[in-house]
Design an enzyme around this catalytic site. Structure first.
Site, PDB file in Angstrom:
ATOM      1  N   GLY A 174       0.950  -1.109   0.122  1.00 39.40           N
ATOM      2  CA  GLY A 174       0.071   0.095  -0.019  1.00 39.40           C
ATOM      3  C   GLY A 174       0.849   1.260   0.103  1.00 39.40           C
ATOM      4  O   GLY A 174       2.063   1.231   0.503  1.00 39.40           O
TER       5      GLY A 174
ATOM      6  N   HIS B 186      -2.600   6.897   7.365  1.00 43.33           N
ATOM      7  CA  HIS B 186      -1.601   7.771   6.859  1.00 43.33           C
ATOM      8  C   HIS B 186      -2.130   8.907   6.384  1.00 43.33           C
ATOM      9  O   HIS B 186      -1.971  10.286   6.683  1.00 43.33           O
ATOM     10  CB  HIS B 186      -1.135   7.171   5.493  1.00 43.33           C
ATOM     11  CG  HIS B 186       0.233   6.380   5.779  1.00 43.33           C
ATOM     12  ND1 HIS B 186       1.359   6.846   6.169  1.00 43.33           N
ATOM     13  CD2 HIS B 186       0.501   5.118   5.276  1.00 43.33           C
ATOM     14  CE1 HIS B 186       2.483   5.952   6.323  1.00 43.33           C
ATOM     15  NE2 HIS B 186       1.774   4.945   5.928  1.00 43.33           N
TER      16      HIS B 186
ATOM     17  N   HIS C 267      -4.058   0.570   7.938  1.00 47.59           N
ATOM     18  CA  HIS C 267      -3.014   1.495   7.802  1.00 47.59           C
ATOM     19  C   HIS C 267      -2.612   2.495   6.836  1.00 47.59           C
ATOM     20  O   HIS C 267      -2.302   3.701   7.197  1.00 47.59           O
ATOM     21  CB  HIS C 267      -1.707   0.153   7.554  1.00 47.59           C
ATOM     22  CG  HIS C 267      -0.306   0.801   7.465  1.00 47.59           C
ATOM     23  ND1 HIS C 267       0.658   0.390   8.400  1.00 47.59           N
ATOM     24  CD2 HIS C 267       0.225   1.720   6.938  1.00 47.59           C
ATOM     25  CE1 HIS C 267       1.575   0.668   8.012  1.00 47.59           C
ATOM     26  NE2 HIS C 267       1.667   1.572   6.996  1.00 47.59           N
ATOM     27  N   GLU C 268      -3.288   2.445   5.717  1.00 46.37           N
ATOM     28  CA  GLU C 268      -3.386   3.538   4.578  1.00 46.37           C
ATOM     29  C   GLU C 268      -4.274   4.574   5.069  1.00 46.37           C
ATOM     30  O   GLU C 268      -3.835   5.836   4.952  1.00 46.37           O
ATOM     31  CB  GLU C 268      -3.615   3.178   3.351  1.00 46.37           C
ATOM     32  CG  GLU C 268      -2.830   1.939   2.718  1.00 46.37           C
ATOM     33  CD  GLU C 268      -1.234   2.352   2.956  1.00 46.37           C
ATOM     34  OE1 GLU C 268      -0.797   3.530   2.711  1.00 46.37           O
ATOM     35  OE2 GLU C 268      -0.352   1.416   3.037  1.00 46.37           O
TER      36      GLU C 268
ATOM     37  N   CYS D 120       6.302  -0.310   6.950  1.00 46.18           N
ATOM     38  CA  CYS D 120       5.891   0.797   6.135  1.00 46.18           C
ATOM     39  C   CYS D 120       7.054   1.278   5.173  1.00 46.18           C
ATOM     40  O   CYS D 120       8.234   1.456   5.771  1.00 46.18           O
ATOM     41  CB  CYS D 120       5.362   1.947   7.109  1.00 46.18           C
ATOM     42  SG  CYS D 120       4.693   3.418   6.639  1.00 46.18           S
ATOM     43  N   LEU D 121       6.374   1.498   4.129  1.00 46.92           N
ATOM     44  CA  LEU D 121       7.576   2.174   3.214  1.00 46.92           C
ATOM     45  C   LEU D 121       8.087   3.415   3.677  1.00 46.92           C
ATOM     46  O   LEU D 121       9.440   3.752   3.198  1.00 46.92           O
ATOM     47  CB  LEU D 121       7.035   2.508   1.798  1.00 46.92           C
ATOM     48  CG  LEU D 121       6.553   1.046   0.996  1.00 46.92           C
ATOM     49  CD1 LEU D 121       6.025   1.257  -0.113  1.00 46.92           C
ATOM     50  CD2 LEU D 121       7.721   0.100   0.979  1.00 46.92           C
TER      51      LEU D 121
ATOM     52  N   GLN E  65       2.807   9.866   1.880  1.00 46.22           N
ATOM     53  CA  GLN E  65       4.142   9.095   1.403  1.00 46.22           C
ATOM     54  C   GLN E  65       4.647   9.505   0.213  1.00 46.22           C
ATOM     55  O   GLN E  65       5.784   9.181  -0.014  1.00 46.22           O
ATOM     56  CB  GLN E  65       4.030   7.672   1.463  1.00 46.22           C
ATOM     57  CG  GLN E  65       3.509   7.183   2.985  1.00 46.22           C
ATOM     58  CD  GLN E  65       3.322   5.534   2.693  1.00 46.22           C
ATOM     59  OE1 GLN E  65       2.213   5.160   2.228  1.00 46.22           O
ATOM     60  NE2 GLN E  65       4.377   4.864   3.267  1.00 46.22           N
TER      61      GLN E  65
HETATM   62 ZN    ZN Z   1       2.896   3.027   5.922  1.00 41.88          ZN
END
Ligand code: ZN
Length: 167
Positions: A45, A136, A132-133, A90-91, A50
């Site tokens: 995701g 964000h 999770h997204e 997480c990226l 991000q």
């Molecule tokens: Zn993340």
């Protein structure tokens, strides 16, 4: 085109995003680039914050063969039940993982890439990923769920590793 992924502790990750009011060519192109960036980074995701954006959207694909791309615009969780513990990453916080407990089954409402309303149920990884997204989009990170002690321990390691990468 690969986009630069914003890394923790960049303040842009703490942006509370505002709803998308219309679909534009710019957004459509951005979604394509977000999928490319997410697949390249081997993530499941990627949210607007991000990649330095501040509108409410994210891209998701939890399939093994990367065949189920999902664009979620203005996503909302309208129902949630049961709970599941998942080791999340997480990226934007590379190489940091932690077990997080969240609702297991959720009902999601959003607009799709054509700006059409969609509603669907999600569980397991898809559910965890969407939650999770959406976090964000509210400026929230998965590490916020951890105890102060656990978070400090992980962040000390993360900062050390970031410094080593820059050195
Ligand atoms: Zn993340």
């Amino acid at each position: 085109m690969l986009l630069d992924i914003v890394l923790h502790p960049d303040e842009r990750l703490r942006t509370r995003c505002t709803p998308v009011t219309e679909m534009t060519d710019r957004l459509d192109t951005l979604f394509t680039h977000m999928f490319e960036t997410m697949y390249d980074a081997e993530g499941v995701g990627l949210a607007s914050t991000q990649v330095g954006e501040s509108l409410r959207f994210c891209v998701v694909d939890v399939s093994e063969d990367r065949s189920q791309p999902l664009v979620l615009i203005n996503p909302e969780i309208v129902a949630a039940k049961n709970s599941i513990s998942w080791k999340e990453g997480c990226l934007s916080i590379p190489e940091v993982y932690a077990e997080i407990v969240r609702p297991k089954n959720i009902l999601v409402r959003a607009l799709d890439r054509d700006f059409k309303p969609i509603e669907f149920e999600a569980d397991e990884l898809l559910s965890v990923c969407i939650q999770h997204e959406i976090d964000h989009l509210d400026g929230k990170l998965f590490i916020d769920y951890l105890s102060a002690l656990k978070r400090r321990r992980l962040m000390d390691k993360y900062q050390k590793q970031q410094r080593e990468e820059q050195a």
